[in-house]
Motif scaffolding. Structure first.
Motif, PDB file in Angstrom:
ATOM      1  N   UNK A   1      54.253 -26.591  22.828  1.00 38.63           N
ATOM      2  CA  UNK A   1      53.998 -26.125  21.465  1.00 38.63           C
ATOM      3  C   UNK A   1      52.563 -25.599  21.380  1.00 38.63           C
ATOM      4  N   UNK A   2      52.408 -24.380  21.853  1.00 40.84           N
ATOM      5  CA  UNK A   2      51.088 -23.775  21.975  1.00 40.84           C
ATOM      6  C   UNK A   2      50.315 -23.707  20.655  1.00 40.84           C
ATOM      7  N   UNK A   3      50.962 -23.466  19.491  1.00 39.16           N
ATOM      8  CA  UNK A   3      50.202 -23.443  18.239  1.00 39.16           C
ATOM      9  C   UNK A   3      49.523 -24.769  17.908  1.00 39.16           C
TER      10      UNK A   3
ATOM     11  N   UNK B   1      51.872 -16.031  24.728  1.00 37.41           N
ATOM     12  CA  UNK B   1      51.932 -17.356  24.114  1.00 37.41           C
ATOM     13  C   UNK B   1      50.622 -17.694  23.408  1.00 37.41           C
ATOM     14  N   UNK B   2      49.499 -17.251  23.958  1.00 37.38           N
ATOM     15  CA  UNK B   2      48.212 -17.519  23.324  1.00 37.38           C
ATOM     16  C   UNK B   2      48.074 -16.717  22.028  1.00 37.38           C
TER      17      UNK B   2
ATOM     18  N   UNK C   1      40.154 -24.228  22.733  1.00 36.58           N
ATOM     19  CA  UNK C   1      39.526 -24.314  24.053  1.00 36.58           C
ATOM     20  C   UNK C   1      40.570 -24.287  25.162  1.00 36.58           C
ATOM     21  N   UNK C   2      41.660 -25.041  24.977  1.00 37.21           N
ATOM     22  CA  UNK C   2      42.715 -25.056  25.996  1.00 37.21           C
ATOM     23  C   UNK C   2      43.436 -23.708  26.043  1.00 37.21           C
ATOM     24  N   UNK C   3      43.645 -23.080  24.897  1.00 36.17           N
ATOM     25  CA  UNK C   3      44.282 -21.768  24.875  1.00 36.17           C
ATOM     26  C   UNK C   3      43.459 -20.736  25.654  1.00 36.17           C
ATOM     27  N   UNK C   4      42.154 -20.839  25.546  1.00 32.70           N
ATOM     28  CA  UNK C   4      41.300 -19.926  26.298  1.00 32.70           C
ATOM     29  C   UNK C   4      41.473 -20.141  27.803  1.00 32.70           C
ATOM     30  N   UNK C   5      41.619 -21.393  28.214  1.00 27.04           N
ATOM     31  CA  UNK C   5      41.809 -21.685  29.637  1.00 27.04           C
ATOM     32  C   UNK C   5      43.152 -21.169  30.137  1.00 27.04           C
TER      33      UNK C   5
ATOM     34  N   UNK D   1      48.718 -19.893  37.430  1.00 27.84           N
ATOM     35  CA  UNK D   1      50.082 -20.383  37.576  1.00 27.84           C
ATOM     36  C   UNK D   1      51.051 -19.684  36.628  1.00 27.84           C
ATOM     37  N   UNK D   2      50.529 -19.003  35.619  1.00 27.07           N
ATOM     38  CA  UNK D   2      51.367 -18.345  34.619  1.00 27.07           C
ATOM     39  C   UNK D   2      51.182 -16.840  34.732  1.00 27.07           C
ATOM     40  N   UNK D   3      52.269 -16.115  34.619  1.00 32.15           N
ATOM     41  CA  UNK D   3      52.178 -14.659  34.631  1.00 32.15           C
ATOM     42  C   UNK D   3      51.217 -14.199  33.533  1.00 32.15           C
ATOM     43  N   UNK D   4      50.271 -13.323  33.849  1.00 32.76           N
ATOM     44  CA  UNK D   4      49.256 -12.914  32.864  1.00 32.76           C
ATOM     45  C   UNK D   4      49.835 -12.383  31.559  1.00 32.76           C
ATOM     46  N   UNK D   5      50.903 -11.599  31.634  1.00 34.72           N
ATOM     47  CA  UNK D   5      51.495 -11.052  30.417  1.00 34.72           C
ATOM     48  C   UNK D   5      52.085 -12.164  29.552  1.00 34.72           C
TER      49      UNK D   5
END
Length: 541
Positions: free
Chosen positions: A332-334, A358-359, A339-343, A349-353
């Motif tokens: 649940x990204x929201x 999600x961010x 700070x964690x979203x920026x990381x 490990x996650x596709x950049x797109x």
């Protein structure tokens, strides 16, 4: 036809007609091929043994998947618990069949000759003829109306208008490991009961009922399995039922019960970290999907999912695939910190797109006004994935607005649910996620405590600094609350304080009323079940 709504208790009982020539219009001939060595299950197998045997049988069938289906003068249906059915026909035979007699290989000489002759004509030498030589045969009298009423499979077989539907003899070819389950299924189609109700037996029957599309039996097995004590072993087994299940609605309650068991069992991930890390992906998904997950924050859920993925999928390409297709939808990204979203944006490990998407979605949600956030949450209420719903976090999410000019300042919004506050009585505390000002971490905490005269309980709000050595930090602070959505935040207390490591400042009775008045049903401090608080921190140079 099976309508999907019947129950064994309300269905007609035709047990008297089972395998009775007087009430039957056809003969079912069951060819039982031998299993590979060691693959036939024991009736008293544990669930672990059942799972191992099923995997072994499935692997054996996959290895022999190129075997050609035989044709003879008789209608032959090749049915196994791991393969789809093949149907071929033969001319009708009018000879009498003896009910439930096991025939010897010698009695199959003619059929074997026809089958092996067909193979020779094809120019192929396989082990199939040897299988027929070793096969046992059972015959049973059946009533086509009874079977057709229970199973779309048999309904189509008996009513397709072609020559097959007029045949008096039908042959099913099965593995020895399926024999008992098939006989139990046929018995159920007449009597609506099962003679064996052990977990492994019910799973065998469930699998073969799926192949013959007997939905009522699948529901019955599912209901009996749900009544048995659930364990981690059984729950994971139910989640791993083959994807070839034709009627998933019949077993969905069982799968839901398995998910609920695992979510409740591992509600506190930190307490069972090693066990959860060793769960297969279906088990982990069940845990991560729970609203009641007890974790410090959604940041911790994300970190745990990444740790699991790196442990089970060391190859980057495979890890990216499993994260994008299976795991990230449960995060649940929201509800995560900025700070964690920026990381996450820089996580390899996650596709950049995907990470950008999600961010951005999370930040847009955070920027929405509260009424719009509530609308988005309501829209997702019936969805399989709840991106916006907060879990039972140890540290409550906050919304932070940072200002750099003319001075360093941050405005922090903290919302607490009424039930969260109610659970604080008589001496509980609830903490916010950390937020930062001037490079220093702070947090808010709500308390149920006694007033200064120790005469009654009340609600207090405090501002704390995360311990970091003997650092000294001075801020101006102001606490505010909002009574209605249309109201401005009303200032309650303000002050100036010099923090040192681990110190906190605040007010024991923020609203100046006893706890009973604060938490009452008609309390003016809650609307839409929420208490809305704001803290404004400023560094003045």
């Amino acid at each position: 036809m099976d309508s999907g709504s019947e129950s064994p208790e309300s269905s007609s009982d035709f047990a008297f007609a089972y395998n009775d020539v007087n009430f039957s219009d056809r003969i079912l001939r069951i060819e039982i091929l031998p299993d590979s060595t060691g693959s036939k299950p024991d009736p008293d197998d544990s669930l672990a043994d059942w799972a191992r045997n099923r995997k072994r049988r499935r692997d054996d069938l996959l290895n022999n998947s190129d075997e050609v289906a035989m044709q003879s003068e008789e209608q032959i249906l090749v049915c196994s618990m791991s393969d789809m059915e093949d149907g071929v026909t033969r001319e009708d035979q009018e000879e009498e069949a003896v009910a439930m007699i096991e025939e010897t290989p010698a009695a199959l000489d003619m059929a074997t000759h026809l089958l092996s002759g067909h193979e020779a004509a094809q120019g192929k030498e396989t082990s199939s003829s040897m299988d027929y030589l070793a096969a046992q045969v059972k015959t049973i009298h059946i009533s086509s109306p009874i079977l057709a009423a229970k199973s779309p499979f048999f309904y189509k077989l008996f009513s397709n208008g072609m020559r097959e539907s007029e045949q008096r003899h039908i042959t099913l070819r099965i593995q020895a490991s399926e024999e008992t389950a098939l006989m139990d299924l046929l018995n159920y189609m007449y009597s609506n009961t099962l003679p064996r109700t052990t977990p492994s037996a019910l799973l065998d029957i469930l699998m073969i009922a799926d192949k013959f599309e007997v939905a009522s039996c699948m529901r019955y097995c599912s209901r009996l399995l749900r009544k048995l004590p659930m364990t981690c072993e059984s729950a994971l087994l139910y989640l791993d039922l083959p994807s070839t299940i034709l009627m998933p609605d019949t077993v969905q309650p069982l799968i839901d019960a398995a998910k609920q068991f695992l979510a409740s069992r591992f509600k506190d991930i930190s307490k069972f970290q090693e066990e959860v890390l060793n769960l297969p992906i279906a088990g982990l998904e069940a845990v991560l999907s729970s609203d009641d997950l007890q974790v410090a924050s959604e940041d911790a859920v994300y970190d745990f999912a990444m740790k699991w993925a790196r442990m089970h999928y060391p190859k980057l390409e495979e890890r990216r695939e499993i994260l994008s297709t299976r795991l990230l939808r449960f995060i649940r990204f929201p509800c995560m910190t900025c700070r964690k979203l920026r990381k996450i944006l820089g996580c390899s490990d996650i596709d950049p797109e995907l990470s950008k998407k999600v961010v951005m979605d999370a930040l847009f949600f955070k920027a929405e006004p509260q009424h719009r956030q509530r609308a988005l949450i309501a829209e997702e209420a019936n969805s399989s994935f709840c991106r916006f719903v907060e879990r039972s976090y140890k540290y409550r999410p906050v919304k932070v607005v940072e200002i750099e000019i003319p001075c360093q300042q941050c405005v922090v919004y903290l919302d607490l649910k009424r039930e969260e506050c109610a659970h604080l009585f008589p001496s509980g505390r609830v903490y916010s996620q950390a937020f930062h000002l001037g490079g220093q971490g702070f947090f808010l905490s709500g308390h149920c405590n006694m007033d200064q005269q120790s005469s009654f309980h009340c609600f207090g709000l405090f501002l704390g600094m995360q311990e970091k050595g003997s650092v000294s930090f001075t801020v101006d602070y102001e606490f505010s609350a909002r009574m209605k959505p249309t109201d401005e935040f009303a200032s309650k207390y303000k002050g100036n304080y010099t923090f040192t490591g681990g110190k906190a400042v605040g007010y024991r009775n923020l609203f100046g009323v006893p706890w009973t008045a604060f938490i009452a049903d008609d309390s003016p401090y809650f609307f839409n079940g929420m208490l809305h608080l704001r803290a404004e921190l400023t560094i003045k140079k």
